[in-house]
Design an enzyme around this catalytic site. Structure first.
Site, PDB file in Angstrom:
ATOM      1  N   THR A 102       4.117 -10.986  14.186  1.00 51.04           N
ATOM      2  CA  THR A 102       5.525 -11.406  14.183  1.00 51.04           C
ATOM      3  C   THR A 102       6.309 -10.288  13.525  1.00 51.04           C
ATOM      4  OG1 THR A 102       4.992 -13.745  14.135  1.00 51.04           O
ATOM      5  CG2 THR A 102       7.181 -13.110  13.354  1.00 51.04           C
ATOM      6  N   LYS A 177       9.819 -16.086  18.994  1.00 51.46           N
ATOM      7  CA  LYS A 177       9.076 -16.489  17.799  1.00 51.46           C
ATOM      8  C   LYS A 177      10.023 -16.741  16.631  1.00 51.46           C
ATOM      9  CE  LYS A 177       5.838 -17.199  14.743  1.00 51.46           C
ATOM     10  NZ  LYS A 177       4.731 -16.328  14.334  1.00 51.46           N
ATOM     11  N   LYS A 245       9.098 -13.534   5.207  1.00 47.32           N
ATOM     12  CA  LYS A 245       9.208 -12.362   6.085  1.00 47.32           C
ATOM     13  C   LYS A 245       9.857 -12.745   7.410  1.00 47.32           C
ATOM     14  CE  LYS A 245       6.092 -11.307   9.081  1.00 47.32           C
ATOM     15  NZ  LYS A 245       4.964 -10.894   9.931  1.00 47.32           N
TER      16      LYS A 245
END
Lengths: 297, 297
Positions: A102, A177, A245
């Protein structure tokens, strides 16, 4: 080049809680497998099962038809693709580069362009489903890049994925995502605050869940994480540090790239950052509840 | 007094989108039914099916064993219970007063105390499941009050409810419902912002949902409301104006009563207030998406 077990050599970089089980599925499906990880020890079980070790990303890229990367942070991806001995300069023409980390949509586009300039093909293909989904080969894979490359990768993706969807051009997999993480952010904040409210109001949280878990408030988080949270189990299914993150990536994407006001995302990123800074970066995302418990004493 | 079809007279006040189908189930189960509504026209179908009309709350309370109220706002509840000719002064000793309006926990406690002082019994019993749940007799009913009163009401609640749970003392039903609304607030904010992000990033929202609707981001809202929203259908399953009311109630509860910092709830209340003030109070909650579409042009 078509991707098929028996004829394609897959190089896999990154053998953590996600990468190791994914690579295991690739190997068991009959692909020739080259592996590399910063910590060589992580490769041991795979090597005993027939995978081959590559000492460097360069060595791996030189011998693979498809290179899959599943590492930690965008900075790791950048070094791996663009650093000295990186994948862009090391891969053979025609190689398919597949970043499943990701990571940043903008970086995915840069990789796509740099790959094309060298006669390589690249897709971004982050996943959701967590370590359990990786072990059970039922990840959701969100693909950005050319449709024909997404199609070509299906035999590989099917070894560990269940839902495999081409979302659009380079970066679209990452955007999908991040949209997923925004939705989860809202669900988690709502769930945890609902339980904190119930606790403050003197309700029994388990009794509350018996009233609300199957109605309009129902969510995967309520089903899977609320019971853990209520049992005081803050162990990670998905790490706080990784969620921070992802939310920061989404926030940068929303603000800097898309010009989108995203107040829920801002709040979610701020709350999870607060949680990480309070020392709980290695807890699971359900640990957000700690912010309430500790405040109310 | 036990509550049973054939022997108990139920008085039902409030015959809107929720109250009318609920009262219909009570009648069909064989209870003697007295009804009252501000707009008498709302009672017509029930009267034709055998319910009897009470011209005032006082007349209704004077002739009922159980009085159910399902009205709009806490101010309506307050007038109905404490105003001139209200239920507290009109009901016969032993009567069970059941407020099913989503209302203030503090008001529910006041009703409980005033009822006890007059030899009446009272419970708060708000529901979730919406108009569809009311029509299909599968509401979730969250009960605050004495456990024996909650048990006594089961034969009545079973006529329109599926999940019937005693949550605690007076006000606990309301608190449970408000906790439910907080969880929904988070899910809705996350869902809508995820779709706005995807739209801004150039993704196809339907394709996005095919990747994320069954994973960790899954929710009842994503399954039921996202398709409506994406089709531009903002018609109400649940009204924005009612959700604003519920979120404001929860916010007052959190802040003033419980001393709980509730940043998600504050954001949810502010966003839905903004939506209502922009002229969309009579849309469904999925219309929150309008705030994003209109900002990004």
């Amino acid at each position: 080049m078509s991707v098929a077990a028996g004829s394609t050599t897959v190089g896999f970089i990154g053998l953590g809680v996600m990468g190791a089980p994914m690579a295991g599925h690739v190997l068991r499906a009959g692909f020739d497998l080259l592996v590399h990880a910063r910590r060589a020890g992580q490769a041991e079980a795979l090597l005993q099962s027939g995978a081959r070790w590559a000492a460097t990303p360069h060595a791996l890229a030189s011998g693979a038809d498809v290179v899959v990367t599943m590492v930690g942070f965008p900075s790791d991806v950048e070094t791996l693709y663009f650093g000295d001995g990186g994948l862009i300069e090391s891969a053979r023409p025609g190689t398919l580069l597949v970043d499943m980390t990701t990571s940043s949509p903008a970086l995915a586009r840069r990789i796509g362009e740099a790959a094309a300039a060298r006669g390589l093909r690249a897709v971004d293909a982050p996943v959701s489903g967590g370590d359990v989904g990786a072990r059970e080969a039922r990840l959701s894979i969100m693909i950005g890049g050319r449709a024909e490359d997404a199609r070509a990768l299906e035999p590989l993706f099917r070894t560990f994925g269940k839902t495999i969807v081409h979302q659009g051009d380079h970066g679209a997999g990452q955007h999908a995502k991040l949209a997923n993480q925004i939705a989860i952010g809202g669900t988690m904040l709502g769930l945890v605050e609902a339980l904190a409210y119930a606790n403050a109001a003197g309700l029994d949280a388990g009794t509350l869940l018996s009233s609300i878990a199957h109605g309009a408030a129902a969510s995967s988080a309520m089903t899977n994480l609320a019971p853990r949270l209520l049992a005081g189990d803050f162990s990670p299914g998905f790490y706080v540090k990784h969620f921070v993150k992802d939310l920061e990536l989404a926030l940068r994407g929303a603000r800097d790239e898309l010009g989108l006001d995203a107040p829920l995302l801002e709040l979610a990123a701020a709350r999870y950052r607060e949680l990480a800074e309070a020392g709980y970066a290695n807890d699971g995302t359900q640990a957000l509840y700690r912010l309430y418990r500790e405040k109310s004493g």
